[in-house]
Scaffold this motif. Structure first.
Motif, mmCIF file in Angstrom:
data_model
loop_
_atom_site.group_PDB
_atom_site.id
_atom_site.type_symbol
_atom_site.label_atom_id
_atom_site.label_comp_id
_atom_site.label_asym_id
_atom_site.label_seq_id
_atom_site.Cartn_x
_atom_site.Cartn_y
_atom_site.Cartn_z
ATOM 1 N N SER A 93 -4.701 1.051 12.160
ATOM 2 C CA SER A 93 -4.686 1.649 10.913
ATOM 3 C C SER A 93 -5.533 1.185 9.656
ATOM 4 O O SER A 93 -5.831 -0.049 9.548
ATOM 5 C CB SER A 93 -3.009 1.642 10.307
ATOM 6 O OG SER A 93 -3.090 2.437 9.046
ATOM 7 N N GLN A 94 -6.040 1.931 9.031
ATOM 8 C CA GLN A 94 -7.088 1.718 7.754
ATOM 9 C C GLN A 94 -6.288 1.548 6.591
ATOM 10 O O GLN A 94 -6.781 1.400 5.343
ATOM 11 C CB GLN A 94 -7.924 2.531 7.718
ATOM 12 C CG GLN A 94 -8.913 2.688 8.875
ATOM 13 C CD GLN A 94 -9.620 1.437 9.033
ATOM 14 O OE1 GLN A 94 -10.307 0.684 8.224
ATOM 15 N NE2 GLN A 94 -9.744 0.891 10.334
ATOM 16 N N GLU A 95 -4.760 1.621 6.673
ATOM 17 C CA GLU A 95 -3.997 1.652 5.538
ATOM 18 C C GLU A 95 -3.901 0.321 4.823
ATOM 19 O O GLU A 95 -4.012 -0.797 5.458
ATOM 20 C CB GLU A 95 -2.348 1.990 5.853
ATOM 21 C CG GLU A 95 -1.560 2.206 4.487
ATOM 22 C CD GLU A 95 0.030 2.856 5.141
ATOM 23 O OE1 GLU A 95 0.487 3.252 4.258
ATOM 24 O OE2 GLU A 95 0.335 2.879 6.360
ATOM 25 N N GLN A 96 -3.860 0.352 3.763
ATOM 26 C CA GLN A 96 -3.886 -0.966 2.675
ATOM 27 C C GLN A 96 -2.511 -1.604 2.717
ATOM 28 O O GLN A 96 -1.287 -0.727 2.516
ATOM 29 C CB GLN A 96 -4.462 -0.924 1.357
ATOM 30 C CG GLN A 96 -5.856 -0.426 1.452
ATOM 31 C CD GLN A 96 -6.977 -1.440 1.824
ATOM 32 O OE1 GLN A 96 -6.619 -2.684 1.361
ATOM 33 N NE2 GLN A 96 -7.654 -1.238 2.789
ATOM 34 N N TYR A 97 -2.167 -2.703 2.997
ATOM 35 C CA TYR A 97 -0.667 -3.334 2.841
ATOM 36 C C TYR A 97 -0.939 -4.382 1.735
ATOM 37 O O TYR A 97 -1.849 -5.131 1.456
ATOM 38 C CB TYR A 97 -0.680 -4.080 4.099
ATOM 39 C CG TYR A 97 -0.183 -3.022 5.411
ATOM 40 C CD1 TYR A 97 0.821 -2.502 5.576
ATOM 41 C CD2 TYR A 97 -1.231 -2.709 6.252
ATOM 42 C CE1 TYR A 97 0.998 -1.528 6.698
ATOM 43 C CE2 TYR A 97 -1.445 -1.964 7.250
ATOM 44 C CZ TYR A 97 -0.272 -1.512 7.431
ATOM 45 O OH TYR A 97 -0.179 -0.348 8.516
ATOM 46 N N GLN A 98 0.234 -4.582 1.020
ATOM 47 C CA GLN A 98 0.386 -5.374 0.053
ATOM 48 C C GLN A 98 1.976 -6.240 0.284
ATOM 49 O O GLN A 98 2.600 -5.992 1.196
ATOM 50 C CB GLN A 98 0.923 -4.574 -1.099
ATOM 51 C CG GLN A 98 -0.162 -3.556 -1.476
ATOM 52 C CD GLN A 98 0.051 -3.016 -3.025
ATOM 53 O OE1 GLN A 98 0.470 -3.441 -4.023
ATOM 54 N NE2 GLN A 98 -0.112 -1.703 -3.125
ATOM 55 N N ARG B 10 4.979 -6.839 4.572
ATOM 56 C CA ARG B 10 3.874 -6.341 4.239
ATOM 57 C C ARG B 10 4.311 -4.773 3.986
ATOM 58 O O ARG B 10 4.865 -4.285 4.913
ATOM 59 C CB ARG B 10 2.632 -6.247 5.058
ATOM 60 C CG ARG B 10 2.152 -7.797 5.388
ATOM 61 C CD ARG B 10 1.568 -8.307 4.045
ATOM 62 N NE ARG B 10 0.853 -9.578 4.284
ATOM 63 C CZ ARG B 10 1.336 -10.524 4.116
ATOM 64 N NH1 ARG B 10 2.820 -10.556 3.968
ATOM 65 N NH2 ARG B 10 0.713 -11.847 4.138
ATOM 66 N N GLY C 126 3.035 -1.082 3.183
ATOM 67 C CA GLY C 126 1.940 -0.053 3.538
ATOM 68 C C GLY C 126 1.957 0.718 2.213
ATOM 69 O O GLY C 126 2.599 1.074 1.518
ATOM 70 N N SER C 127 0.634 1.485 1.620
ATOM 71 C CA SER C 127 0.446 2.093 0.474
ATOM 72 C C SER C 127 1.216 3.577 0.607
ATOM 73 O O SER C 127 1.845 3.936 -0.449
ATOM 74 C CB SER C 127 -0.888 2.151 0.011
ATOM 75 O OG SER C 127 -1.811 2.748 1.416
ATOM 76 N N GLY C 128 1.071 4.135 1.933
ATOM 77 C CA GLY C 128 1.898 5.483 1.915
ATOM 78 C C GLY C 128 3.419 5.101 1.840
ATOM 79 O O GLY C 128 4.163 5.782 1.275
ATOM 80 N N ASP C 129 3.960 3.969 2.451
ATOM 81 C CA ASP C 129 5.403 3.672 2.157
ATOM 82 C C ASP C 129 5.858 3.470 0.724
ATOM 83 O O ASP C 129 6.747 3.765 0.243
ATOM 84 C CB ASP C 129 5.831 2.462 3.052
ATOM 85 C CG ASP C 129 5.333 2.763 4.571
ATOM 86 O OD1 ASP C 129 5.736 4.078 5.034
ATOM 87 O OD2 ASP C 129 5.039 2.077 5.433
ATOM 88 N N ASP D 220 4.095 4.591 -2.012
ATOM 89 C CA ASP D 220 4.194 5.863 -2.626
ATOM 90 C C ASP D 220 5.439 6.841 -2.140
ATOM 91 O O ASP D 220 5.764 7.345 -3.111
ATOM 92 C CB ASP D 220 2.958 6.872 -2.159
ATOM 93 C CG ASP D 220 1.722 6.210 -2.758
ATOM 94 O OD1 ASP D 220 1.665 5.322 -3.466
ATOM 95 O OD2 ASP D 220 0.497 6.559 -2.201
#
Length: 80
Positions: free
Chosen positions: A2-7, A42, A44-47, A49
């Motif tokens: 996945s190309q998703e960014q994680y924080q 971590r 995910g940006s989608g999670d 949002d």
């Protein structure tokens, strides 16, 4: 992969101006989806949002809709 960014939990806590304990509780309670990678969670940006949208009090309005809405002061009579 996945190309998703994680924080990190810390990043999310700083972004939302809450404690890391609060973010961890959201994860534990299943309110915020996270992935356990290595030494910590971590998010995910989608999670993130989806979590934010799920906690909104009302849908966001466009600037035009907000401008068209009457204000509380508009209904008051002016004293002369």
């Amino acid at each position: 992969m996945s190309q998703e960014q994680y924080q990190t939990v810390k990043n999310v806590a700083d972004l939302l101006k809450v404690s890391e304990v609060t973010v961890r509780r959201w994860i534990k309670d299943g309110e915020l989806r996270a992935i356990d990678i290595g030494k910590g969670w971590r998010i995910g940006s989608g999670d993130l949002d989806a979590f934010i949208e799920g906690h909104a009090t009302r849908p966001a309005t466009s600037l035009n809709e907000a401008a068209d809405r009457p204000r509380a002061d508009d209904n008051k009579e002016q004293k002369t």
